[in-house]
Design a protein around this motif. Sequence first.
Motif, PDB file in Angstrom:
ATOM      1  N   ILE A  23       0.959  -1.246   0.270  1.00  9.16           N
ATOM      2  CA  ILE A  23       0.017  -0.078  -0.121  1.00  9.16           C
ATOM      3  C   ILE A  23       0.849   1.234   0.061  1.00  9.16           C
ATOM      4  O   ILE A  23       1.804   1.371   0.760  1.00  9.16           O
ATOM      5  N   ALA A  24       0.731   2.459  -0.817  1.00  5.15           N
ATOM      6  CA  ALA A  24       1.538   3.394  -0.798  1.00  5.15           C
ATOM      7  C   ALA A  24       1.256   4.455   0.163  1.00  5.15           C
ATOM      8  O   ALA A  24       0.238   4.157   0.687  1.00  5.15           O
ATOM      9  N   GLY A  25       2.170   4.708   0.869  1.00  6.62           N
ATOM     10  CA  GLY A  25       2.105   5.725   1.993  1.00  6.62           C
ATOM     11  C   GLY A  25       1.084   6.786   1.869  1.00  6.62           C
ATOM     12  O   GLY A  25       0.344   6.941   2.819  1.00  6.62           O
ATOM     13  N   ASP A  26       0.929   7.353   0.634  1.00  4.18           N
ATOM     14  CA  ASP A  26      -0.136   8.341   0.573  1.00  4.18           C
ATOM     15  C   ASP A  26      -1.560   7.913   0.539  1.00  4.18           C
ATOM     16  O   ASP A  26      -2.451   8.694   0.842  1.00  4.18           O
ATOM     17  N   ASP A  27      -1.636   6.295   0.449  1.00  2.00           N
ATOM     18  CA  ASP A  27      -3.187   6.037   0.546  1.00  2.00           C
ATOM     19  C   ASP A  27      -3.472   5.150   1.855  1.00  2.00           C
ATOM     20  O   ASP A  27      -4.424   4.584   2.168  1.00  2.00           O
ATOM     21  N   PHE A  28      -2.313   5.239   2.543  1.00  2.00           N
ATOM     22  CA  PHE A  28      -2.628   4.304   3.715  1.00  2.00           C
ATOM     23  C   PHE A  28      -3.321   4.920   5.057  1.00  2.00           C
ATOM     24  O   PHE A  28      -4.283   4.229   5.579  1.00  2.00           O
ATOM     25  N   PHE A  29      -3.235   6.132   5.380  1.00  2.00           N
ATOM     26  CA  PHE A  29      -3.971   6.790   6.234  1.00  2.00           C
ATOM     27  C   PHE A  29      -5.308   7.324   5.730  1.00  2.00           C
ATOM     28  O   PHE A  29      -5.254   8.066   4.714  1.00  2.00           O
ATOM     29  N   THR A  30      -6.394   6.791   6.159  1.00  2.00           N
ATOM     30  CA  THR A  30      -7.737   7.274   5.368  1.00  2.00           C
ATOM     31  C   THR A  30      -8.706   8.213   6.662  1.00  2.00           C
ATOM     32  O   THR A  30      -9.697   8.712   5.912  1.00  2.00           O
ATOM     33  N   GLY A  31      -8.330   8.313   7.738  1.00  2.00           N
ATOM     34  CA  GLY A  31      -9.346   8.893   8.399  1.00  2.00           C
ATOM     35  C   GLY A  31      -8.805   8.838  10.067  1.00  2.00           C
ATOM     36  O   GLY A  31      -7.628   8.528  10.207  1.00  2.00           O
ATOM     37  N   LEU A  32      -9.424   9.298  10.873  1.00  2.95           N
ATOM     38  CA  LEU A  32      -9.148   9.328  12.301  1.00  2.95           C
ATOM     39  C   LEU A  32      -8.984   7.987  12.738  1.00  2.95           C
ATOM     40  O   LEU A  32     -10.347   7.017  12.993  1.00  2.95           O
ATOM     41  N   PHE A  33      -7.946   7.451  13.151  1.00  2.00           N
ATOM     42  CA  PHE A  33      -7.642   5.972  13.569  1.00  2.00           C
ATOM     43  C   PHE A  33      -8.216   5.104  12.339  1.00  2.00           C
ATOM     44  O   PHE A  33      -8.561   3.884  12.779  1.00  2.00           O
ATOM     45  N   GLU A  34      -8.006   5.449  11.125  1.00  2.30           N
ATOM     46  CA  GLU A  34      -8.735   4.688  10.061  1.00  2.30           C
ATOM     47  C   GLU A  34      -7.498   4.512   9.105  1.00  2.30           C
ATOM     48  O   GLU A  34      -6.835   5.627   8.666  1.00  2.30           O
ATOM     49  N   THR A  35      -7.311   3.226   8.529  1.00  2.17           N
ATOM     50  CA  THR A  35      -6.496   2.985   7.607  1.00  2.17           C
ATOM     51  C   THR A  35      -6.899   2.145   6.402  1.00  2.17           C
ATOM     52  O   THR A  35      -8.062   1.847   6.577  1.00  2.17           O
ATOM     53  N   ALA A  36      -6.169   2.080   5.288  1.00  3.45           N
ATOM     54  CA  ALA A  36      -6.504   1.116   4.220  1.00  3.45           C
ATOM     55  C   ALA A  36      -6.623  -0.169   4.687  1.00  3.45           C
ATOM     56  O   ALA A  36      -6.908  -0.925   3.885  1.00  3.45           O
ATOM     57  N   LEU A  37      -6.131  -0.666   5.840  1.00 11.12           N
ATOM     58  CA  LEU A  37      -5.813  -1.950   5.997  1.00 11.12           C
ATOM     59  C   LEU A  37      -7.441  -2.842   6.195  1.00 11.12           C
ATOM     60  O   LEU A  37      -8.278  -2.002   6.753  1.00 11.12           O
TER      61      LEU A  37
END
Lengths: 158, 266
Positions: B140-154
């Motif tokens: 996963i690209a770092g730019d796409d990893f963090f998606t929100g408050l305590f939220e990730t692309a995982l």
Amino acid sequence: MPVDISLNVNGKAVSAQVEDRTLLVELLRENLRLTGTHVGCDTSQCGACVVHVDGRSVKACTMLARQAQGAAVTTIEGLAEDGKLHPMQEAFRENHGLQCGFCTPGMVMSALDLVARNPDPSGAEVREWLEGNLCRCTGYHNIVKSILAGANAMRGGS
Amino acid sequence: MYAFNYHRPETLEAASAALAAAADGQVLAGGQTLIPTLKQRLANPSDVIDLGGIAGLGGVRREGDAIVVGAMTRHAEVASSAEVRNAIPALAALADCIGDPQVRNAGTIGGSIANADPAADYPAAVVGLGATVRTGRRTIAGDDFFTGLFETALEEGEIVLSVSFPVPRRAAYAKFPNPASRYAVVGVMVAETASGVRVAVTGAGGHAFRVGAMESALGASFTPEAIRDVAVSPDGLNEDIHASAEYRAHLVGVMARRAVAAAAGG
């Protein structure tokens, strides 16, 4: 349901029955009766519960006992040898490094991790290192003095 | 703490299987956020799956033009790693200012980024250095990893294995820490990379974000003066007892200029 765990504490093999949610500090204090490790804030901030796990200083209130399965744990009780205080403990006594004494076990264990990494720290380095150890008597000045003296003694100085 | 079932698998496959079998499984890495959360009864997982027994998830290594940090590598190891200090001193310095020494002796990079605390330091490095996160399933690209408050692309059950940081030409991290918790009120990573300048901010928003206007200004001139007049809007920024959105927006500029000065000077 309690399970058996085994680990090495202060050089001795020990085993105990713990719950999955038992904290390392609870194992030390309640199961093993090693009450030198203190619980201050219980929120990972004050450092009164600092012990060494496999040589690293950690907060025993922020680790599960089961995470220490098979580990080597050193607490404040494990420092003195043959009734003789460790040089760092002696330095705290000599330099009035404690007032009420509640934070002292954590301070000493934290200081020993610093000295293991940096045998000759500056006063500023000691102060920076103590970020995770709080003294509510605010006796930091003599704590820093004690750690510098302890480090010096451990290097073989007078 | 509520009761839970603790698992200590020795392989990644066993960890994934335990996670899949659990009614509400939770992965445990360094535990510096999870254990306090459990103690406060803010989480009530049925099962806690400790990754601490899996060999090979920790450690730092050089792979070509990148530094690869294993998910279970503790902050103190990153801070003291000769490999990291030589190749990306800004990353070592960032790791060295997380929490306190005991937290750094326990907390891990994988745990930090999977938790995605908006005020954590590592997200600034993952985004600011253009890192790649490798999981058991994909990269996963770092730019796409963090998606929100305590939220990730995982995805559900997806476990972070490592983070790969391309070595920048120069970089620096500047942080305004909360004086009590040492979390970032605002932290900014500035990096000059082969593909341009990157500016990533943590602490200010719901998750780490880049500041495009600063990146283009610094691309033209890598000096603090170049971004002196680049304003960051407080709209949507975090606001709490520690700092208002306006103050955080102001700090983004101040920290970015300090990071540029440090990177340019080093």
